[in-house]
Design an enzyme around this catalytic site. Structure first.
Site, PDB file in Angstrom:
ATOM      1  N   LYS A 171       0.829  -1.205   0.000  1.00  0.00           N
ATOM      2  CA  LYS A 171       0.000   0.000   0.000  1.00  0.00           C
ATOM      3  C   LYS A 171       0.867   1.259   0.000  1.00  0.00           C
ATOM      4  O   LYS A 171       0.556   2.241  -0.696  1.00  0.00           O
ATOM      5  CB  LYS A 171      -0.936  -0.001   1.210  1.00  0.00           C
ATOM      6  CG  LYS A 171      -1.786   1.262   1.365  1.00  0.00           C
ATOM      7  CD  LYS A 171      -2.712   1.486   0.156  1.00  0.00           C
ATOM      8  CE  LYS A 171      -3.468   2.799   0.251  1.00  0.00           C
ATOM      9  NZ  LYS A 171      -4.409   2.857   1.368  1.00  0.00           N
ATOM     10  N   LYS A 240       0.240  11.698   5.592  1.00  0.00           N
ATOM     11  CA  LYS A 240       0.528  10.673   6.608  1.00  0.00           C
ATOM     12  C   LYS A 240       1.160   9.439   5.976  1.00  0.00           C
ATOM     13  O   LYS A 240       2.160   8.903   6.468  1.00  0.00           O
ATOM     14  CB  LYS A 240      -0.768  10.321   7.332  1.00  0.00           C
ATOM     15  CG  LYS A 240      -0.641   9.290   8.440  1.00  0.00           C
ATOM     16  CD  LYS A 240      -1.031   7.886   7.996  1.00  0.00           C
ATOM     17  CE  LYS A 240      -2.498   7.783   7.641  1.00  0.00           C
ATOM     18  NZ  LYS A 240      -2.885   6.390   7.271  1.00  0.00           N
TER      19      LYS A 240
END
Length: 306
Positions: A171, A240
């Site tokens: 990811k 993030k």
């Protein structure tokens, strides 16, 4: 039929939980603010009094929260998921967090004969709504197969990608490319408009050429070219994730020169007040610097190759 628990009913999680319910699974939910999931309860979901109660009532628990501390807290707190999990329970964390934290949680769950899968998703809010997410799961194969019907209710492409942490690693690789490609697309289009090219013409021509990308064909027409920047994936979350990727680069001694620059650029967008806008709002930062605006009429954007 597997009993499913769900925590994390935000922009992504609410649609994902709804698709689980539509697929016929008995669904229990928990949230810090019970009012946030009133609609889902009216649609048939049951309410659990705590994460521990939710785990005790579930065969598969889905978490879709913001960051590593949130996941660790949900799993390990006194009234958390692990204290309520029976042997064989599968906790499927679909958040994007640090791979090391996923491995830590998997080890703790294994001590209780439970499973923890790191299974982050790609596809944004539109994929969550349509049930077409790509899901990349790391963890024990046995746990993955046990839980598989539940992710399949939320995603079109469901992969078991390796041991614990592997889902998060992939990811982060994906999101490095998401951020870098979108930033490069924005930068190139701003240059073109500044130099006198028509934005719609550029989108059509590049979309049929070697510079084509999913970002140009889908995200920019839907979020940026119309000037709405309605979030499919917020800038705050991409910042993030790029930070997590940089941390992983430090851990593994992998060079991430472009990622560092990309993270800095999205940080500028965040500082300019676009943190809760779609990440394509990085275009606004570059437009401001160049003194131009890149907008494409809806009919022109629709003509761009997909």
């Amino acid at each position: 039929m597997l009993r499913v628990g769900f925590i994390g009913l935000g922009a992504m999680g609410l649609s994902m939980a709804r698709n689980v319910l539509k697929a016929g699974f008995p669904l229990a939910i928990w949230a810090r603010n019970p009012q946030s999931c009133a609609a889902l309860r009216e649609e048939g979901a049951s309410w659990a009094g705590s994460p521990r109660d939710l785990a005790a009532a579930s065969d598969v628990v889905i978490t879709m929260v913001t960051n590593s501390p949130d996941v660790r807290d949900l799993v390990t707190r006194d009234d958390g998921l692990l204290p309520g999990a029976a042997p064989g329970t599968v906790i499927v964390d679909m958040s994007t967090i640090a791979p090391a934290v996923s491995r830590e949680m998997a080890a703790l769950c294994a001590e209780r004969d439970a499973y923890f899968l790191d299974a982050p998703v790609s596809g944004g809010t539109q994929g969550a709504q349509a049930g077409t997410l790509t899901i990349m799961a790391g963890g024990a194969k046995e746990g993955f197969e046990r839980a598989r019907p539940v992710p399949e209710a939320m995603g079109k492409n469901v992969f078991h990608v390796g041991p614990s942490g592997a889902g998060e690693v992939i990811k982060l690789v994906n999101n490095i490319l998401v951020g870098a490609i979108a930033a490069a697309t924005a930068e190139a289009l701003v240059l073109g408009v500044k130099a006198g090219a028509d934005a719609g013409t550029m989108a059509r021509v590049v979309g049929a050429s070697t510079g084509a990308s999913w970002q140009l064909a889908n995200q920019f027409p839907l979020r940026a070219f119309n000037g709405t920047f309605q979030p499919g994936f917020m800038t705050d979350l991409l910042v993030k994730d790029l930070g997590l990727a940089l941390d992983l680069g430090d851990e593994t001694h992998a060079p991430l020169f472009l990622t560092a620059l990309t993270r800095q650029l999205y940080g500028e967008s965040q500082a300019a007040g676009h943190g809760r806008d779609d990440y394509t709002s990085v275009l606004r930062v570059l437009e401001s610097i160049a003194g131009v605006t890149v907008r494409v009429p809806a009919e022109s954007a629709a003509d761009a190759p997909r």
